[in-house]
Design an enzyme around this catalytic site. Structure first.
Site, PDB file in Angstrom:
ATOM      1  N   ASP A  94      -8.087   3.951   0.970  1.00  0.00           N
ATOM      2  CA  ASP A  94      -7.129   4.441   1.961  1.00  0.00           C
ATOM      3  C   ASP A  94      -7.916   4.980   3.161  1.00  0.00           C
ATOM      4  OD1 ASP A  94      -5.335   5.875   3.438  1.00  0.00           O
ATOM      5  OD2 ASP A  94      -4.432   6.911   1.730  1.00  0.00           O
ATOM      6  N   ASN A 107       2.266   1.474   4.377  1.00  0.00           N
ATOM      7  CA  ASN A 107       2.601   0.209   5.071  1.00  0.00           C
ATOM      8  C   ASN A 107       2.315   0.279   6.579  1.00  0.00           C
ATOM      9  OD1 ASN A 107       5.535  -1.923   5.608  1.00  0.00           O
ATOM     10  ND2 ASN A 107       3.449  -2.539   5.183  1.00  0.00           N
ATOM     11  N   CYS A 158       0.870  -1.186   0.000  1.00  0.00           N
ATOM     12  CA  CYS A 158       0.000   0.000   0.000  1.00  0.00           C
ATOM     13  C   CYS A 158       0.903   1.231   0.000  1.00  0.00           C
ATOM     14  CB  CYS A 158      -0.975  -0.023   1.181  1.00  0.00           C
ATOM     15  SG  CYS A 158      -0.200   0.023   2.808  1.00  0.00           S
ATOM     16  N   CYS A 185      -1.393   0.733   7.412  1.00  0.00           N
ATOM     17  CA  CYS A 185      -2.833   0.411   7.522  1.00  0.00           C
ATOM     18  C   CYS A 185      -3.192  -0.824   6.702  1.00  0.00           C
ATOM     19  CB  CYS A 185      -3.691   1.600   7.081  1.00  0.00           C
ATOM     20  SG  CYS A 185      -3.470   3.088   8.088  1.00  0.00           S
ATOM     21  N   ARG A 186      -3.379  -0.649   5.397  1.00  0.00           N
ATOM     22  CA  ARG A 186      -3.951  -1.727   4.586  1.00  0.00           C
ATOM     23  C   ARG A 186      -3.028  -2.926   4.400  1.00  0.00           C
ATOM     24  NH1 ARG A 186      -5.169   2.139  -0.273  1.00  0.00           N
ATOM     25  NH2 ARG A 186      -3.273   3.015   0.651  1.00  0.00           N
ATOM     26  N   SER A 187      -1.778  -2.682   3.984  1.00  0.00           N
ATOM     27  CA  SER A 187      -0.927  -3.844   3.663  1.00  0.00           C
ATOM     28  C   SER A 187      -0.511  -4.653   4.896  1.00  0.00           C
ATOM     29  CB  SER A 187       0.269  -3.462   2.784  1.00  0.00           C
ATOM     30  OG  SER A 187       1.130  -2.567   3.432  1.00  0.00           O
TER      31      SER A 187
HETATM   32  P1  4NP Z   1      -1.808   2.802   4.101  1.00  0.00           P
HETATM   33  O1  4NP Z   1      -2.470   4.143   4.706  1.00  0.00           O
HETATM   34  O2  4NP Z   1      -1.262   3.160   2.745  1.00  0.00           O
HETATM   35  O3  4NP Z   1      -2.961   1.872   4.044  1.00  0.00           O
HETATM   36  O4  4NP Z   1      -0.734   2.411   5.091  1.00  0.00           O
HETATM   37  C1  4NP Z   1      -1.828   5.381   4.729  1.00  0.00           C
HETATM   38  C2  4NP Z   1      -0.934   5.666   5.734  1.00  0.00           C
HETATM   39  C3  4NP Z   1      -0.344   6.908   5.776  1.00  0.00           C
HETATM   40  C4  4NP Z   1      -0.636   7.853   4.805  1.00  0.00           C
HETATM   41  C5  4NP Z   1      -1.525   7.548   3.796  1.00  0.00           C
HETATM   42  C6  4NP Z   1      -2.108   6.298   3.749  1.00  0.00           C
HETATM   43  N1  4NP Z   1      -0.045   9.123   4.870  1.00  0.00           N
HETATM   44  O5  4NP Z   1      -0.354   9.966   4.013  1.00  0.00           O
HETATM   45  O6  4NP Z   1       0.773   9.390   5.767  1.00  0.00           O
END
Ligand code: 4NP
Length: 157
Positions: A126, A12, A9, A14-16
């Site tokens: 996201d 790294n 993702c 939340c989703r992944s």
């Molecule tokens: P992820 O979520 O891609 O599912 O880990 C996010 C975590 C942080 C951010 C965006 C999405 N950020 O912009 O910091």
């Protein structure tokens, strides 16, 4: 040799990591821990070294799944290291393909939604800037698509 799967993702956190730990949970429930090996990574460097987001961890815990891990950035060597690379959304997918300009590894890169059977979606959304419900929804989508992925991989062997 175990079949190696990398979930990717943006951050790294939340989703992944949720996908990685859900997949490990399903693999373990199926008694297949010898056959598969999972990891996760982000296309960005925003959160390198951080544990999974507390809101994602809470959503997973409600389903009995513990999130473990520490954020890292995707590296070009991951294209050779892993057998399958699963992007959470179309931005992640495009970002991964742009790191492989010759297209040598495009066949290894898939979208998480390719494996869903119960939910219809293109992107695992996201959840970072939204509320807790968004995190719960991500868990629903990942439980569906990880089960679909495991079923597909088992049917291949
Ligand atoms: P992820 O979520 O891609 O599912 O880990 C996010 C975590 C942080 C951010 C965006 C999405 N950020 O912009 O910091």
């Amino acid at each position: 040799m175990p079949f190696k799967i990398l979930f990717v993702c943006l951050g790294n956190i939340c989703r992944s990591p949720a996908a990685e730990n859900i997949m490990n949970y399903l693999i373990s429930e199926a008694g297949l821990t010898e056959d598969f090996c999972c990891d996760s990574a982000g296309t960005s460097s925003y959160h390198i070294g951080s544990p999974p987001d507390a809101r994602m961890t809470a959503a997973a815990q409600k389903r009995g799944i513990i999130l473990e891990g520490k954020a890292r950035r995707f590296e070009v060597s991951d294209f050779t290291e892993f057998d399958l690379i699963v992007a959470m959304d179309r931005d992640n997918y495009r970002d991964l393909l742009s790191l492989d300009p010759e297209g040598k590894y495009h066949h290894k890169v898939k979208l998480m939604s390719d494996f869903a059977t119960q939910h219809q979606f293109k992107d695992v959304p996201d959840p970072y800037y939204g509320g807790q419900r968004g995190f719960d929804h991500v868990i629903d989508l990942l439980l569906d698509s990880c089960q679909g992925l495991l079923d597909e991989l088992r049917s291949r062997s």
